[in-house]
Design an enzyme around this catalytic site. Structure first.
Site, PDB file in Angstrom:
ATOM      1  N   CYS A   8      -7.275   3.427  -1.637  1.00 30.81           N
ATOM      2  CA  CYS A   8      -8.327   4.439  -1.466  1.00 30.81           C
ATOM      3  C   CYS A   8      -9.559   3.918  -0.755  1.00 30.81           C
ATOM      4  CB  CYS A   8      -8.814   4.964  -2.818  1.00 30.81           C
ATOM      5  SG  CYS A   8      -7.529   5.490  -3.931  1.00 30.81           S
ATOM      6  N   GLY A  34      -6.567   5.326   3.372  1.00 29.86           N
ATOM      7  CA  GLY A  34      -5.707   6.305   2.716  1.00 29.86           C
ATOM      8  C   GLY A  34      -5.590   7.556   3.545  1.00 29.86           C
ATOM      9  N   ASN A 108     -11.786   3.754  -6.329  1.00 28.92           N
ATOM     10  CA  ASN A 108     -10.840   2.927  -5.574  1.00 28.92           C
ATOM     11  C   ASN A 108     -10.414   1.761  -6.453  1.00 28.92           C
ATOM     12  OD1 ASN A 108     -11.161   0.575  -2.811  1.00 28.92           O
ATOM     13  ND2 ASN A 108      -9.343   1.508  -3.638  1.00 28.92           N
ATOM     14  N   GLY A 109      -9.091   1.576  -6.568  1.00 28.68           N
ATOM     15  CA  GLY A 109      -8.560   0.474  -7.377  1.00 28.68           C
ATOM     16  C   GLY A 109      -7.609   1.010  -8.420  1.00 28.68           C
ATOM     17  N   CYS A 241     -10.386  -9.474  -3.508  1.00 27.57           N
ATOM     18  CA  CYS A 241      -9.009  -9.388  -2.995  1.00 27.57           C
ATOM     19  C   CYS A 241      -8.908 -10.026  -1.612  1.00 27.57           C
ATOM     20  CB  CYS A 241      -8.601  -7.919  -2.903  1.00 27.57           C
ATOM     21  SG  CYS A 241      -7.115  -7.641  -1.933  1.00 27.57           S
ATOM     22  N   TYR A 247      -5.296  -7.901   5.778  1.00 28.87           N
ATOM     23  CA  TYR A 247      -4.726  -6.690   6.358  1.00 28.87           C
ATOM     24  C   TYR A 247      -5.552  -5.425   6.175  1.00 28.87           C
ATOM     25  CZ  TYR A 247      -1.746  -2.614   6.943  1.00 28.87           C
ATOM     26  OH  TYR A 247      -1.259  -1.406   7.323  1.00 28.87           O
ATOM     27  N   ASP A 350       1.917 -11.894  13.097  1.00 33.25           N
ATOM     28  CA  ASP A 350       1.654 -10.718  12.259  1.00 33.25           C
ATOM     29  C   ASP A 350       0.909 -11.183  11.013  1.00 33.25           C
ATOM     30  OD1 ASP A 350       1.536  -8.094  11.514  1.00 33.25           O
ATOM     31  OD2 ASP A 350       3.696  -7.792  11.322  1.00 33.25           O
ATOM     32  N   CYS A 387       0.986  -6.016  -6.097  1.00 31.71           N
ATOM     33  CA  CYS A 387      -0.432  -5.883  -6.431  1.00 31.71           C
ATOM     34  C   CYS A 387      -0.591  -4.786  -7.479  1.00 31.71           C
ATOM     35  CB  CYS A 387      -1.239  -5.520  -5.187  1.00 31.71           C
ATOM     36  SG  CYS A 387      -2.984  -5.234  -5.563  1.00 31.71           S
ATOM     37  N   CYS A 438      -8.830 -13.183  -5.542  1.00 33.90           N
ATOM     38  CA  CYS A 438      -7.575 -12.823  -6.188  1.00 33.90           C
ATOM     39  C   CYS A 438      -6.491 -13.062  -5.149  1.00 33.90           C
ATOM     40  CB  CYS A 438      -7.562 -11.361  -6.625  1.00 33.90           C
ATOM     41  SG  CYS A 438      -5.935 -10.855  -7.251  1.00 33.90           S
ATOM     42  N   CYS A 441      -0.917 -11.570  -5.081  1.00 28.72           N
ATOM     43  CA  CYS A 441       0.268 -11.157  -4.310  1.00 28.72           C
ATOM     44  C   CYS A 441       0.932 -12.364  -3.637  1.00 28.72           C
ATOM     45  CB  CYS A 441      -0.082 -10.056  -3.309  1.00 28.72           C
ATOM     46  SG  CYS A 441      -1.446 -10.424  -2.209  1.00 28.72           S
TER      47      CYS A 441
HETATM   48  P1  AMP Z   1       7.789  -4.869   6.249  1.00 32.49           P
HETATM   49  O1  AMP Z   1       8.489  -4.211   7.369  1.00 32.49           O
HETATM   50  O2  AMP Z   1       8.100  -4.166   4.943  1.00 32.49           O
HETATM   51  O3  AMP Z   1       8.014  -6.340   6.166  1.00 32.49           O
HETATM   52  O4  AMP Z   1       6.224  -4.637   6.466  1.00 32.49           O
HETATM   53  C1  AMP Z   1       5.463  -5.560   7.187  1.00 32.49           C
HETATM   54  C2  AMP Z   1       4.359  -4.849   7.920  1.00 32.49           C
HETATM   55  O5  AMP Z   1       3.627  -4.034   6.997  1.00 32.49           O
HETATM   56  C3  AMP Z   1       3.367  -5.836   8.528  1.00 32.49           C
HETATM   57  O6  AMP Z   1       3.294  -5.561   9.906  1.00 32.49           O
HETATM   58  C4  AMP Z   1       2.045  -5.557   7.843  1.00 32.49           C
HETATM   59  O7  AMP Z   1       0.997  -5.478   8.779  1.00 32.49           O
HETATM   60  C5  AMP Z   1       2.234  -4.219   7.181  1.00 32.49           C
HETATM   61  N1  AMP Z   1       1.652  -4.145   5.833  1.00 32.49           N
HETATM   62  C6  AMP Z   1       1.470  -5.115   4.922  1.00 32.49           C
HETATM   63  N2  AMP Z   1       0.922  -4.641   3.791  1.00 32.49           N
HETATM   64  C7  AMP Z   1       0.732  -3.313   3.984  1.00 32.49           C
HETATM   65  C8  AMP Z   1       0.181  -2.250   3.197  1.00 32.49           C
HETATM   66  N3  AMP Z   1      -0.288  -2.458   1.973  1.00 32.49           N
HETATM   67  N4  AMP Z   1       0.154  -1.023   3.736  1.00 32.49           N
HETATM   68  C9  AMP Z   1       0.622  -0.803   4.952  1.00 32.49           C
HETATM   69  N5  AMP Z   1       1.150  -1.749   5.752  1.00 32.49           N
HETATM   70  C10 AMP Z   1       1.215  -2.991   5.283  1.00 32.49           C
END
Ligand code: AMP
Length: 452
Positions: A8, A34, A108-109, A241, A247, A350, A387, A438, A441
């Site tokens: 959020c 969100g 948020n949280g 966090c 990200y 990435d 998380c 934190c 994860c």
């Molecule tokens: P995956 O395909 O499941 O390995 O997702 C990896 C991709 O998801 C990476 O490119 C990250 O930038 C992105 N990512 C990581 N955490 C999140 C999140 N909480 N919400 C949306 N995208 C995420």
């Protein structure tokens, strides 16, 4: 453990002639936090006005609807949820009648003792209207025997565990609180004579508000016409966090005392030192990998190039709740630029690997575009744990790094090499020990009790 997880963004403003308009701008800037639902509440002549909807801010509000949200105070909320959250009653601000008046709340949280508290409150007769953790605050306030509203609020906070960056609006003002660990960000600014509170500072930039400071861990701010009062009933135990830096937050925001872009670049620099590779070009996975790739390129001396292009009109693939759409989404969202890739040894950067789906598809795409070698570098450590504090990670079983080592993941995603930044490298980039984080994860070290 309660499975209701929400990502959020929250916003609040007190004493501004166009309060709801400012909330709209604030939420617009916080949309990345969100995309599934949004809402704005305003306070007009002692009455509460509210509009909520499913989907994006821009699709739910227009001049006409904002015109109706009159008043000089307002709070707003954007959210994404993993559960059956296509229900308007879970969209915030949550609103309740209270002692002949009302209260409205943006949170948020996630609370880690939500299931226990909810069960207890229900056994005592509370009727919940939503699935959301956030409603617990309302019932705890209503139940409190304390005299003043401020004391009731403080007592409610003493019962909850986990993450909350919280804005509560009543007739008399805004009450703003951040949990003792300060998992999620929350900052304060001034806009003329108005006080503004937002999850991230990018919201202030859009409306020209001047950043004052962060709400501190465990602090409660009482914002009224007379000004601002800070008090604290819970001891600060900072554990911000680290994944907000990796990200989640917008790179142009400053959170936890530092600019997010600068931290991401530093993550990339450290990644280049820890895991060098002989290659011809550094290519980011856009947009999340861009700052780290720039850092990696600057430190390694390998040229940076945009070898993957993102279609910006597609939502974040991960955000789609259905597996089938997520698989499809990577192709829809990202495409290789053959003229950059063909015949080259490519390092792709990435920010994280969650299930491994994205990386696997990108590597296939780069090989189809003629890459000679593909080396993947990740600007965080392996994501091994879920998380419970407000970032949407899937269950442990779904996280590829919870059951596979780096070599197994490399094989699965078919990279020529794969390396992650160390946890120590992450902490240093985020300026540990000045700040404590934190990192649950990445290491399963949860700062509060969770049963996962
Ligand atoms: P995956 O395909 O499941 O390995 O997702 C990896 C991709 O998801 C990476 O490119 C990250 O930038 C992105 N990512 C990581 N955490 C999140 C999140 N909480 N919400 C949306 N995208 C995420």
């Amino acid at each position: 453990m309660d499975k209701f997880k929400e990502e959020c963004g929250v916003f609040g403003i007190w004493n501004h002639l166009e309060a709801a308009n400012m909330s709209y701008l604030g939420l617009y800037a916080l949309q990345h936090r969100g995309q599934e639902g949004c809402g704005i509440a305003s306070l007009y002549n002692g009455e509460l006005l509210i509009k909520k909807g499913l989907g994006l801010v821009a699709d739910n509000f227009n001049e006409e609807s904002l015109e109706k949200l009159k008043g000089s105070a307002s709070i707003g909320h954007v959210r994404y949820s993993t559960t059956q959250a296509h229900d308007l009653c879970d969209v915030q601000p949550l609103v309740a009648s209270f002692q002949g008046s009302f209260l409205a709340l943006s949170h948020n949280g996630n609370l880690t003792n939500a299931a226990t508290l909810r069960k207890k409150l229900e056994a005592e007769g509370a009727l919940f209207q939503s699935q959301s953790d956030s409603e617990i605050f309302i019932h705890l306030i209503a139940k409190s025997k304390k005299e003043s509203f401020r004391e009731k609020f403080a007592e409610a906070l003493s019962h909850v565990e986990g993450a909350y960056s919280l804005i509560l609006m009543t007739k008399r003002g805004l009450l703003v609180a951040r949990d003792p660990q300060g998992f999620r960000p929350l900052s304060l600014a001034k806009l003329g004579s108005a006080y503004v509170v937002a999850s991230e500072t990018c919201a202030f930039d859009l409306m020209g508000a001047t950043y004052i400071r962060d709400i501190e861990e465990g602090e409660v701010l009482d914002i009224q016409d007379g000004g601002l009062q800070s008090f604290r009933s819970l001891k600060a135990q900072p554990r911000n966090c680290i994944f907000e830096y990796v990200y989640f937050a917008r790179p142009d925001s400053s959170i936890f005392g530092q600019n997010v872009y600068a931290v991401r670049k530093e993550l990339g620099r450290r990644l280049a030192i820890e895991h060098p590779v002989e290659a011809d070009v550094v290519v980011p996975v856009p947009d999340s990998g861009v700052p780290a790739a720039i850092g990696y390129s600057q430190t390694s001396g390998i040229p940076y190039d945009m070898g993957i292009i993102r279609n910006h009109y597609v939502g974040r693939t991960f955000i789609e709740p259905k597996q089938s759409i997520r698989h499809f989404g990577v192709k829809v969202k990202l495409n290789a630029v053959e003229s950059v890739i063909r015949g080259k040894r490519v390092v792709i950067i990435d920010d994280s690997i969650v299930r491994g789906t994205t990386s696997q598809k990108i590597i296939k795409m780069l090989r189809n575009a003629g890459a000679q070698e593909v080396h993947l570098r990740i600007s965080s450590s392996p994501t091994t744990h879920s998380c419970f504090y407000g970032i949407d990670t899937p269950t442990r079983q779904e996280l590829i790094a919870s059951s596979h080592n780096v070599e197994e993941i490399r094989k699965y995603i078919t990279a020529d090499s794969l390396a992650y930044l160390s946890l120590e490298g992450m902490r240093r980039a985020a300026q540990y020990p000045k700040k404590t984080f934190c990192t649950a994860c990445f290491d399963g070290n949860y700062p509060t009790q969770v049963s996962n």
